[in-house]
Design a protein around this motif. Sequence first.
Motif, PDB file in Angstrom:
ATOM      1  N   ARG A 630       0.832  -1.204   0.000  1.00 12.76           N
ATOM      2  CA  ARG A 630       0.000   0.000   0.000  1.00 12.76           C
ATOM      3  C   ARG A 630       0.860   1.246   0.000  1.00 12.76           C
ATOM      4  NH1 ARG A 630      -2.192  -0.439   6.164  1.00 12.76           N
ATOM      5  NH2 ARG A 630      -0.198   0.045   7.124  1.00 12.76           N
ATOM      6  N   ARG A 631       0.250   2.304  -0.530  1.00  5.71           N
ATOM      7  CA  ARG A 631       0.886   3.623  -0.569  1.00  5.71           C
ATOM      8  C   ARG A 631       0.720   4.290   0.794  1.00  5.71           C
ATOM      9  NH1 ARG A 631       0.801   7.139  -5.216  1.00  5.71           N
ATOM     10  NH2 ARG A 631       1.166   5.183  -6.291  1.00  5.71           N
ATOM     11  N   GLU A 632       1.734   4.965   1.283  1.00  6.40           N
ATOM     12  CA  GLU A 632       1.585   5.667   2.562  1.00  6.40           C
ATOM     13  C   GLU A 632       1.909   7.141   2.413  1.00  6.40           C
ATOM     14  OE1 GLU A 632       3.155   4.076   6.164  1.00  6.40           O
ATOM     15  OE2 GLU A 632       2.663   1.999   5.589  1.00  6.40           O
ATOM     16  N   TYR A 633       1.158   7.932   3.128  1.00  5.81           N
ATOM     17  CA  TYR A 633       1.423   9.372   3.174  1.00  5.81           C
ATOM     18  C   TYR A 633       1.704   9.782   4.613  1.00  5.81           C
ATOM     19  CZ  TYR A 633      -0.197   9.585  -1.609  1.00  5.81           C
ATOM     20  OH  TYR A 633      -0.321   9.393  -2.962  1.00  5.81           O
ATOM     21  N   LEU A 634       2.840  10.430   4.832  1.00  3.33           N
ATOM     22  CA  LEU A 634       3.202  10.892   6.169  1.00  3.33           C
ATOM     23  C   LEU A 634       3.147  12.413   6.197  1.00  3.33           C
ATOM     24  CD1 LEU A 634       6.430   8.716   6.655  1.00  3.33           C
ATOM     25  CD2 LEU A 634       4.063   8.127   7.249  1.00  3.33           C
TER      26      LEU A 634
END
Length: 689
Positions: A630-634
């Motif tokens: 999955r893609r993650e955004y921080l």
Amino acid sequence: MTPFQTIAMVDWSGGNDTGPKPRKDAIWACIARAEAREDPVYLRTRHLAEDWLDDLIETELAAGRRLMLGFDFPFGYPAGFARAIAGTDDPLILWDWFANRIEDAPDRNNRFDLAGQINRGFGGQGPFWGNGLKRDIAGLPRNKQVYRNPFPDRRAVEHLAKGSFTCWQMSGAGAVGGQVMMGLPVLARLRHRFAGQIAVWPFEALDKPVAFVEIWPSLTLGASPADRIRDAWQVERVVRQIAGLPVGELAQKLTVEAPEEGWILGVDQNQSTITPPPLRNDCFALPAGVNWTPVDEALALLRDRLSPVAPIEEIPVTEGLGRVLAEDCVALRANPPQANTAVDGYGFSGGLPEGVHVLPLVEGRSAAGASFGGVVPAGHAIRVLTGATLPDGVDTIALQEDVTVEPGRIALNGPLKPGANARQAGEDVARGDIVLTADRVLSAADLALATAVGIARLRVRKPLKVAVLSTGDELTEPGEDAGQDGIYDANRPMLLAALRAFGHEPVDMGWVGDDRAALKQRLDDAAQAADAILTSGGASDGDEDHMSALLRAAGAMQEWRIAIKPGRPLALGLWGGTPVFGLPGNPVAALVCTLIFARPALAQLAGAGWPKPQAYDLPAAFEKRKKPGRREYLRARVREGRVEVFASEGSGRISGLSWAEGLVELGDGACHIRPGDPVRYIPYASFGL
Ligand code: AMP
Ligand code: MG
């Protein structure tokens, strides 16, 4: 068309006597005559209004003035109703039908009873709904839960005039159902009393001294000033607006074909040619068998399926900032239109070789906006000022600082190249060049460019109206006591502000508790008020997740299981043809989903294409291990050229959203990021925030 000397407008009311003190939701009227603009008049009952109208018509007829009288309620019902009720498609017969049945006293009238009686003739679930009385009325649903309408919900014109109410709704804020029923009998009586003198638009030819015209002030007027009663302000504005229209323009607006349902003045009947087609019902469908859709695939699907829904209008260039161009702009003239001088100095023909040159001066000068009409002979010079068109015989300019001026001549040193300090015609833009393309969101510089090449008006999209709605029993309005279990509705101000930053027109639809019927009603309202809807909360499949349940029940929803963190779940669907983005309730996830999914999708709906945020590869100031899938955004920000991330990844941590100045995007695969490794940083500003 014979001009109208008098314009009057009545803002009607279906309610009872509202007392002697002028107040809103009563009847307000205003008159504009060529020589006099009057103040709005407060008419507390329909009886007073009928007398006032009677007097007005009599006065104008006696004075030989043509009178256009506007009313703010529909003159007809959706197709089929008149025939079902009165046995004919002729709406004026339906007027008489109502006049024969409506009883109207200042303190009571039978509009709800008559609505119930009509409904019972159709099985008792519609077409009318809404009951403003305490007592129940057989066959008249109080809300839309058991509602069934055998007729179209809206007239054709109401599909074009977004935000208008239907004539079936008998109660509730803004409902016009009662107004129509209580208004048509009055108009019917006036029509008979002044038989042969009144024409009803658009059903009859306007060849009588008086015209009744349906006008909906909110169509063209913005918000009223805070210190004015809205209805009073609106009638005043409308009559002045119409009185100021050139006769030809008014005549054109009055040219409409709508023999059964009627029309609203000012709604363009040819709009269908420029109103884009609606979205396809299956535009949010996901490919079968897919479990977790990668972000890029989800975005590609949205990009393919969504198309502009915002209608097109024409505006002056000066109002173009932030608007979306609907078509390419072609230069109507070159820039610069003529060869001119870039400096103050002296012009002559051809360059000069090395050495000292003395040139006799021609009498006169060429200045910006006042060019020299004659020809400058070879070997002569002329005084020129910045921006001046080059006279015939001049193609080269010497800077005034490089020239010694004496009476009748100048001296200067060569060399000078031919064409020095001159701007060639069309060197910037040639006539016929496409200077700005459709989809473009206009900047201040774009307005300069369009204006420079002779464009005065732009065809742009109307701003996209986007409704924002929060859901959850725990939500509390700012300023109110949140109690022990309550939390403040933080998502709504965030989403409203983000939409404004994206260039859309946010519509605040408030919040609703975890109550399916209330949510359904609010979605209906939002779909009427806006072109797209953003909701937050209730989008999973828990017991209180009514958002997803409702969309699913309407057969119009897809729960998008997108491989993204934070962000699950995202519910996408169409509600009454209006796209709904069901965002997660957690503020961090709500904002990330808005930036990654809703923003480009809304831009596409607004006609602005599919924006890709500008990202920057910068060294990380953190360490992080991430699993694949999955893609993650921080939440992130840049300090000293390195990307820092917020200490906690908890998706309820609003402080981190505010701490951050952008997001770090970590790809779908596994990764182990060590300090100094390049990461993809997307500043909030790249999302338009
Ligand atoms: P839900 O998606 O409704 O299950 O909500 C997930 C979490 O987000 C819960 O902790 C909610 O209390 C919270 N939440 C939902 N809506 C909002 C909102 N408008 N403002 C702040 N928090 C919210
Ligand atoms: Mg909830």
